[in-house]
Design an enzyme around this catalytic site. Structure first.
Site, PDB file in Angstrom:
ATOM      1  CE1 TYR A   1      66.563  41.661  -0.748  1.00 43.15           C
ATOM      2  CE2 TYR A   1      66.618  40.612   1.400  1.00 43.15           C
ATOM      3  CZ  TYR A   1      67.111  40.737   0.116  1.00 43.15           C
ATOM      4  OH  TYR A   1      68.136  39.937  -0.293  1.00 43.15           O
TER       5      TYR A   1
ATOM      6  CE1 TYR B   1      65.627  39.323  -5.460  1.00 41.39           C
ATOM      7  CE2 TYR B   1      67.665  40.502  -5.862  1.00 41.39           C
ATOM      8  CZ  TYR B   1      66.866  39.736  -5.040  1.00 41.39           C
ATOM      9  OH  TYR B   1      67.321  39.384  -3.799  1.00 41.39           O
TER      10      TYR B   1
END
Lengths: 142, 385
Positions: free
Chosen positions: B339, B289
Site C-alpha cells: 500500500y 485502486y
C-alpha cells in the site's frame, strides 16, 4: 470511569443540533428561502445558495439506508467493550441522511429499508447521542 | 477535459523495498525512490526541475526531497493534501505544469511509513471536530468501516456476494506470488478468504489492503524529451480527475453522496476515454485502486468494463486474472503487493508497458488503465507504449 469514546466538539453551526439532542429533540436545518432540508449543518443551501436557514424538528423516523457491523474494535481499548455494534446511515423521512448507531437489535438481523425511530442516550452531562431503534412493529430479530 | 494526449510521457520509475518497518525516515525513502527514477530515465538531478507529491500529513514536502538530492533549481515543488485519489492526479499535474511551461521534467512520488509510522487505517482523533462530530461519536472511525458501508449498498442493490469479493482477493494474490517485491506472496484460496476474520461486516480481513512502509516515484517529461532518454517512453494519452455532487467535507464524509453503490469513476469515465480517444474495450491491463476488494467492483462498472451492478459478476470466471480478458492489478495491488497509497499502480503499469515485468509480464500489453481513489473523488490515466 469517564466516557472514553469520541466526543463531538460543536461549533456555532452545529451547537443547535447537539443542544436539542440534550432536550430529546432531533433537529435538522431547512432553507428559509427554498425550503430544502439539509443535514449535516452548513451555512449555505446547496440547492439555492441562500444563507438563511432555520432549525426544524425532525420526526425522528427513518429507514436503514446502509449499515455495517463493527466486530474488530478500533481503537481497541476504546471499543473492545462495545463490539459487535451496528453503525447505520439512516435516511430520515425528511429526506436527509444521518449516521448513527442501530441499537436494541440482533446485529445479524438488520435489513435494508427497515423502519427505525430515534432514541436519545445521555452519555455525559454535556452529551446526548441520538441513536436509532427498530420502529414499533418492525422485526427486532432474536 | 485533458487535452495533452501523448504530449508527455513517463520516462523513469523508482521504488524502495516495501516493508512493515523501514527503520528509516520517510524523507530517506522518498529520496531513494526519486533518485532511482531519475537514474532509470538516464538523467541526473541537474535535469530535474519539479517535484510533486501528495500526503495526509504523513510524508515529507517536495522541497525536502529536492534539498536532500541537491537539485539545483526545484522550481515546481508542489504538495497535495490528499489521499489515494491523487495518485494519478500528481502525474496529470506534472503534465499540466510541463505544458504550461512551469517545469520541464518533474518527479512525482508518494512516500510513507504507513505501517511503522502513521497508520491511515488506524482511526481518527478522539476529539471529533468538524464533520467528524457526526460520524466518530457513533464508532464510525476507520476507512475499512467507511468503505464497508459503501459495499453494503452494492450488496443491497445488486446482490454482490462475499464469494465475488473473495475471488478478487484470490486473483490478485496469484499475481503477487509472481512478484518479488510483493509483501504477501503466499498462495490464497477462497476458503482462506471466507475463513479470514470478519473485521467490519461485510468486510473480512482479506478485503482490506496492506499497510506498508515504502516509496514510489516516476519521472514525467515531454514526449519529445522522453524519446531521447534511456527507457522506452510510456505515453500518457488520457487523464481525468474529479467526482460527483456532494462529495462531502473530507475524504471520509460521504453522508450526502447520491448512491454508495457507485463511486467517482462513473463521473470521470466519459472525460477519461474521450481524452485518450479510446474506450475500455481497448485496454490490455488495468491497475485499479484496490484499498478494498469492493473498490474494484465499482470502478469496473464506472469505467465501463461492464454495466452498473455487474461488477461482481464481471470478476468471476478468471476474467480479471493475468490470463483473463482484462488482467487487473498484475502486481498484486494494494491488497497483496503493498500500500503505497496507489502510486505503486503507476509503477506496475509502466513496467508492464515496457515489457519489464518478468514472470508476471502480460504478453503484448500496449494500453494500460491506472486508477486512483475509491470514494467520491479520484483520478485515472490511460497509458500506452
Amino acid at each position: 470511569m469517564g466516557y472514553n469514546k469520541p466526543l463531538p466538539y460543536p461549533n456555532s453551526e452545529t451547537k443547535p443540533f447537539w443542544d436539542a439532542c440534550r432536550d430529546g429533540i432531533l433537529r435538522i436545518q431547512r432553507c428559509s428561502d427554498c425550503g430544502t432540508n439539509r443535514f449535516p449543518p452548513t451555512g449555505v443551501c446547496p440547492a439555492c445558495q441562500s444563507d438563511r436557514s432555520e432549525w426544524i424538528e425532525a420526526s425522528g423516523r427513518g429507514r436503514v439506508f446502509s449499515w455495517i457491523v463493527v466486530r474488530h474494535p478500533v481503537p481497541k481499548d476504546v471499543y473492545a467493550d462495545k463490539v459487535p455494534y451496528v453503525v447505520a446511515i439512516i435516511a430520515l423521512d425528511e429526506g436527509v441522511r444521518m449516521v448513527s448507531n442501530l441499537v436494541d437489535i440482533d446485529v445479524d438481523s438488520v435489513q435494508a429499508d427497515m423502519p427505525v425511530t430515534v432514541r436519545f442516550d445521555k452519555v455525559t452531562d454535556e452529551l446526548t447521542l441520538p441513536v436509532f431503534v427498530p420502529a414499533d412493529g418492525a422485526d427486532r430479530g432474536s | 477535459m485533458f487535452n495533452a494526449r501523448d504530449k508527455c510521457a513517463i520516462a523513469g520509475v523508482g521504488f524502495t523495498d516495501y516493508s512493515r518497518d523501514s527503520g528509516r525516515p520517510v524523507r530517506s525513502l522518498a529520496s531513494e525512490a526519486c533518485l532511482k527514477a531519475i537514474q532509470d530515465a538516464g538523467l541526473s538531478v541537474e535535469d530535474v526541475d519539479g517535484f510533486v507529491s501528495y500526503n495526509f500529513n504523513d510524508s515529507v514536502p517536495a522541497i525536502a526531497v529536492a534539498t536532500e538530492l541537491g537539485v539545483p533549481a526545484a522550481g515546481f515543488a508542489v504538495d497535495f493534501l490528499a489521499g489515494g485519489n491523487a495518485a494519478n492526479l500528481i502525474v496529470l499535474n506534472a503534465i499540466a505544469a510541463i505544458e504550461a511551461g512551469l517545469a520541464k521534467t518533474v518527479v512525482c512520488y508518494r512516500a510513507m511509513n504507513g505501517r511503522s509510522g502513521f497508520r491511515l487505517g488506524g482511526g481518527r482523533e478522539m476529539a471529533a471536530h468538524g464533520i467528524t462530530q457526526f460520524t466518530a461519536p457513533f464508532g464510525w472511525i476507520t476507512y475499512p468501516q467507511a468503505m464497508a458501508m459503501w459495499c453494503r449498498r452494492h450488496m443491497i442493490e445488486y446482490g454482490t456476494s462475499a464469494e465475488q469479493l473473495g475471488g478478487i482477493a484470490v486473483t490478485l494474490r496469484e499475481n503477487a506470488v509472481l512478484n518479488e517485491r510483493a509483501m504477501q506472496r503466499a498462495p490464497l484460496t477462497l476458503d482462506d478468504y471466507m475463513n479470514s476474520r470478519m473485521i467490519v461486516d461485510p468486510f473480512r480481513l482479506l478485503d482490506i489492503c496492506l499497510e506498508s512502509d515504502g516509496a514510489c516515484a516516476v519521472v514525467v517529461t515531454s514526449a519529445e524529451r522522453a524519446r531521447d532518454m534511456k527507457q522506452k517512453p510510456v505515453y500518457v494519452s488520457g487523464g481525468a480527475y474529479g467526482g460527483g455532487p456532494q462529495q462531502g467535507e473530507d475524504l471520509f464524509d460521504a453522508i450526502r453522496w447520491p448512491d454508495h453503490a457507485h463511486n467517482y469513476s462513473k463521473y470521470i469515465a466519459a472525460d477519461l476515454w474521450a481524452s485518450a480517444g479510446i474506450g475500455p474495450e481497448d485496454v490490455d491491463i488495468a491497475q485499479i485502486y484496490d484499498c478494498f476488494t469492493y473498490s474494484i467492483v465499482m470502478q469496473l462498472e464506472g469505467f465501463g468494463f461492464c454495466k452498473e451492478g455487474e461488477g461482481g459478476a464481471f470478476t468471476e470466471g478468471r476474467r480479471i486474472a493475468r490470463d483473463g480478458a482484462l488482467p487487473v492489478n498484475t502486481h498484486g495491488g494494494l491488497l497483496s503487493e503493498a500500500y503505497i497509497h496507489g502510486f505503486n499502480h503507476v509503477i506496475e503499469a509502466v513496467e508492464q508497458l515496457r515489457g519489464q515485468s518478468g514472470p508476471r509480464q502480460v504478453e503484448g500489453a500496449e494500453v494500460a488503465l491506472t486508477t486512483a481513489g475509491a470514494m467520491t473523488c479520484g483520478s485515472a490515466m490511460v497509458l500506452h507504449n
